[in-house]
Design an enzyme around this catalytic site. Structure first.
Site, PDB file in Angstrom:
ATOM      1  N   GLU A  37       0.802  -1.064   0.234  1.00 24.19           N
ATOM      2  CA  GLU A  37      -0.201   0.153  -0.331  1.00 24.19           C
ATOM      3  C   GLU A  37       1.019   1.361   0.273  1.00 24.19           C
ATOM      4  OE1 GLU A  37      -3.134  -0.557   3.371  1.00 24.19           O
ATOM      5  OE2 GLU A  37      -3.573  -2.218   2.569  1.00 24.19           O
TER       6      GLU A  37
ATOM      7  N   GLU B 236      -4.872  -9.024   0.685  1.00 24.09           N
ATOM      8  CA  GLU B 236      -5.839  -9.069   1.945  1.00 24.09           C
ATOM      9  C   GLU B 236      -7.012  -8.729   1.789  1.00 24.09           C
ATOM     10  OE1 GLU B 236      -4.377  -5.167   4.307  1.00 24.09           O
ATOM     11  OE2 GLU B 236      -1.846  -6.129   4.004  1.00 24.09           O
TER      12      GLU B 236
END
Ligand code: IFM
Length: 448
Positions: free
Chosen positions: A164, A352
């Site tokens: 991220e 995720e």
């Protein structure tokens, strides 16, 4: 050794700072998160990751928990300041040894290792010289990547350079909610460029080492829907898509920042130099997969306040998790379809996906997290449909195996399949743990 065409990975994910603890043990030095949490006011509940889940001392117990769960893959990150306390230079062999033991344990238990190089814990020593806004950080990351590939290259099954990067750049340097706590948009843009370059360098080093396992990157991505059909809402949504999704996807797969965003930022006084030819080639060199961290969608309408002139809308008839994120399972398939059409990644891993809920340990010792089970089953249904339609998904990871330190929210948000009693540090499987175990077992027998 796992290769590009092998079995589907059903796993769970964690990150070093969120579970390890042992923040200053065995030669590990301070990370930016250590510094940040030790400054009062930065974490909602005033807690720190000093001990976190104490995974550093309970690693064997945790691998046994993975085994009990029945997953065939475990995604974790390496703490950069644990292996290179100053960010560069002298290696901390005790830190290296911890990850070596973890990898050995995983192998012994037939669990594939998926390793993230950078899940946000930059060595504080590097921050002291400017952190990610300093171009030198790119070279430091190269050194770190080289060390990790050379020590663990043979024992890792899938590599993720960054987790991220959008969060690192914009939450850390524009919103200031994560370390280093800066609030400067120009800095955030500069950091995003350095993160992309460091990714490119790491992939280049990896290829140079002749390692055959897949390497990719994990992005937090969301479908962005306009609140209405109004032209202005649609434009605002597209801009937000440029900000959140395309700002990293376009350089990685097309070699350039999205032109509409370069124009928008320039018009707002933030001129970004387009990527130069060499930078572009480095950043967009082929990767083996795209990792998607998927939690929610964003509904966007035009707003006049923000730099993007857009604002998020919360709908009254939808379900939201404890982190305030809308539950929107359809978004997972929508993303997979869109990303395949627009960027054609070689493979996709859902690196995720998970649900925060204020779980309660009941008197009978059980944690009845029915909402998490519904969340996971709905998302897995979407995933399965995408796969049946031929989209190239190769793995799925629940965030997370156990409750852990949720960054600036501290321990107040629980995402785990196992409940962690933060007084005793006992891990107690929730109902969702048993549900996912059953799911993995069934799937593993069907899809080999
Ligand atoms: O806990 C985080 C993780 O570190 C990165 N992705 C989102 C998770 C939930 O917020």
């Amino acid at each position: 050794m796992y290769s590009k065409r092998e079995e589907f990975l059903w796993g769970v994910a964690t990150a070093a700072y969120q579970i390890e603890g042992a923040w200053n043990e065995d030669g590990k030095d301070e990370s930016i998160w250590d510094r940040f949490v030790h400054t009062p006011g930065n974490v909602a509940d005033g807690t720190t990751g000093d001990i976190a889940c104490d995974h550093y001392h309970r690693m064997e117990e945790d691998v046994a928990l993975l085994k009990e769960l029945g997953v065939n893959a475990y995604r974790f990150s390496i703490s950069w300041p644990r292996v290179l306390p100053q960010g560069r230079g002298k290696v901390n062999e005790k830190g290296v040894d911890f990850y070596r033991r973890l990898l050995d344990k995983l192998k012994e238990n037939h669990i594939h290792a998926v390793v993230t190089l950078y899940h946000w814990d930059l060595p504080q020593a590097l921050q002291d010289t400017g952190g990610w806004k300093n171009p030198e950080s790119v070279f430091a990351f190269q050194e770190y990547a080289h060390l990790v590939f050379s020590r663990f290259g043979q024992d890792v099954d899938l590599w993720i350079t960054h987790n991220e990067p959008w969060v690192v750049a914009f939450v850390g340097h524009y919103e200031g909610r994560h370390p280093p706590g800066e609030r400067d948009f120009a800095t955030a843009l500069c950091v995003s460029r350095h993160l992309l370059l460091s990714h490119g360098h790491a992939v280049k080093i990896f290829r140079g080492e002749n390692l055959k396992t897949p390497i990719g990157i994990a992005l937090n991505l969301s479908p962005i829907h306009p609140f209405s059909h109004d032209q202005e809402d649609r434009e605002a949504a597209y801009r937000f898509d440029g900000y959140l999704n395309r700002w990293f996807l376009d350089p990685l797969f097309r070699g350039q920042f999205p032109q509409d965003m370069l124009d928008w930022y320039a018009q707002k006084g933030f001129a970004v130099l387009p990527l130069q030819e060499e930078e572009s080639r480095l950043i967009s060199q082929p990767i083996d997969f795209l990792g998607i961290n998927y939690y929610t969608r964003h509904i966007i309408k035009r707003g006049s306040q923000s730099l993007l002139e857009s604002e998020g809308v919360r709908l009254s008839n939808r379900e939201y998790s404890d982190t305030g994120w809308e539950v929107y399972p359809e978004g997972l398939r929508e993303l997979i379809v869109r990303l395949t059409q627009d960027y054609a990644p070689f493979a996709i891993y859902i690196t995720e996906n998970g649900f925060a809920y204020p779980d309660v340990l009941e008197d009978d010792g059980r944690i009845r997290d029915a909402k998490r089970i519904v969340y996971l089953s709905q998302h897995l249904r979407e995933l399965t449909q995408a796969m049946e339609q031929g989209y190239p998904v190769r793995g799925y990871f629940v965030w997370s195996i156990m409750d852990n330190f949720e960054w600036n929210a501290g321990f107040s948000k629980r995402f785990g399949l196992a409940y962690v009693d933060y007084h005793t540090l006992r891990r107690i499987p929730k109902e969702s743990f048993f549900w996912y175990r059953e799911f993995c077992t069934r799937k593993k027998t069907i899809m080999t």
